[in-house]
Design a protein around this motif. Structure first.
Motif, short mmCIF file in Angstrom:
data_model
loop_
_atom_site.label_atom_id
_atom_site.label_comp_id
_atom_site.label_asym_id
_atom_site.label_seq_id
_atom_site.Cartn_x
_atom_site.Cartn_y
_atom_site.Cartn_z
N VAL A 149 0.84 -1.35 0.09
CA VAL A 149 -0.14 -0.02 0.15
C VAL A 149 0.83 1.35 -0.06
O VAL A 149 1.79 1.24 0.93
CB VAL A 149 -0.89 0.21 1.20
N THR A 150 0.64 2.03 -0.83
CA THR A 150 1.41 3.42 -0.91
C THR A 150 0.31 4.64 -0.39
O THR A 150 -0.57 4.61 -0.49
CB THR A 150 1.50 3.91 -2.33
N PHE A 151 1.00 5.12 0.84
CA PHE A 151 0.21 6.27 1.47
C PHE A 151 0.93 7.71 0.92
O PHE A 151 2.10 7.69 0.96
CB PHE A 151 0.43 6.10 3.01
N ARG A 152 0.16 8.44 0.43
CA ARG A 152 0.54 9.72 0.19
C ARG A 152 0.05 10.95 0.84
O ARG A 152 -1.05 10.72 1.57
CB ARG A 152 0.06 10.04 -1.31
N PHE A 153 1.07 11.99 1.34
CA PHE A 153 0.54 12.74 2.15
C PHE A 153 0.60 14.07 1.57
O PHE A 153 1.57 14.58 0.37
CB PHE A 153 1.69 12.85 3.33
N SER A 154 -0.28 14.73 1.40
CA SER A 154 -0.27 16.32 1.03
C SER A 154 -0.52 17.32 2.12
O SER A 154 -1.26 17.63 2.84
CB SER A 154 -1.71 16.66 0.03
N PRO A 155 0.76 18.00 2.35
CA PRO A 155 0.87 19.20 3.48
C PRO A 155 -0.30 19.85 3.19
O PRO A 155 -0.50 20.45 2.26
CB PRO A 155 2.11 19.86 3.39
N PRO A 156 -0.80 20.31 4.32
CA PRO A 156 -1.98 21.29 4.35
C PRO A 156 -1.47 22.95 3.91
O PRO A 156 -2.34 23.55 3.46
CB PRO A 156 -2.45 21.41 5.78
N THR A 157 -0.39 22.96 4.08
CA THR A 157 0.29 24.35 3.75
C THR A 157 1.42 24.25 2.53
O THR A 157 1.98 23.43 2.70
CB THR A 157 1.10 25.03 4.85
N GLU A 158 1.29 25.12 1.76
CA GLU A 158 2.30 25.12 0.71
C GLU A 158 3.18 26.41 0.64
O GLU A 158 3.51 27.11 -0.09
CB GLU A 158 1.56 25.23 -0.68
N ASP A 159 4.18 26.15 1.88
CA ASP A 159 5.21 27.05 1.87
C ASP A 159 6.51 26.28 2.16
O ASP A 159 6.27 25.06 2.32
CB ASP A 159 4.71 28.22 2.96
N LEU A 160 7.50 27.20 2.68
CA LEU A 160 8.68 26.45 2.99
C LEU A 160 8.83 25.54 4.27
O LEU A 160 9.79 24.60 4.39
CB LEU A 160 9.80 27.63 3.00
N THR A 161 7.96 25.89 5.17
CA THR A 161 7.99 25.08 6.42
C THR A 161 7.10 23.65 6.28
O THR A 161 7.04 22.96 7.01
CB THR A 161 7.17 25.84 7.45
#
Length: 140
Positions: free
Chosen positions: A21-33
């Motif tokens: 199973v591949t789990f993908r994570f999409s960060p809730p913020t799109e900045d350098l942190t």
């Protein structure tokens, strides 16, 4: 098989491919942190997840377990070494699970990743560990 996203999965997505199973994570913020929010994997040795992202991961693990492809893959394989009880690092806010995340590689240490794999047969044990951790953290 792509697992349909649910609201409870939050920033997580999952796809079953054969016995993994591949789990993908999409960060809730799109900045350098945002990189500081990504899961961390030490291939073949462990997984680290920001404590605030654990409820979504638990939901994604549960959705994977509902899929027929999960049960077919589980029946065709033997469980791995399992997952150890998690520990939280108070400095970085990550919860670390020692266990079979990804394919073993000759690297040392945890690396931030957008996705990682877990063998189908190891999903249930990881879900138990995540659920147990979250239950222990909830106010009584």
């Amino acid at each position: 098989m792509i697992i349909a996203a649910t609201r409870e999965m939050q920033e997580w997505a999952a796809e079953i491919q054969g016995d993994e199973v591949t789990f993908r994570f999409s960060p809730p913020t799109e900045d350098l942190t945002a990189a500081s929010e990504l899961p961390r994997v030490w291939p073949g040795r462990g997984l680290g997840v920001l404590d605030t992202s654990l409820p979504g991961l638990r939901a994604a693990l549960g959705e994977v377990m509902k899929a027929p492809a999960y049960w077919h893959g589980r029946a065709a394989s033997r469980p791995g070494p399992g997952w150890a009880p998690p520990h939280r690092d108070g400095e970085d806010g990550f919860v670390y699970f020692t266990g079979p995340a990804g394919q073993a590689a000759p690297t040392a240490g945890y690396r931030a990743v957008l996705c990682f794999t877990v063998a189908v047969v190891d999903v249930r044990d990881l879900r138990i560990r995540v659920t147990g951790y979250l239950a222990a953290q909830s106010p009584r």
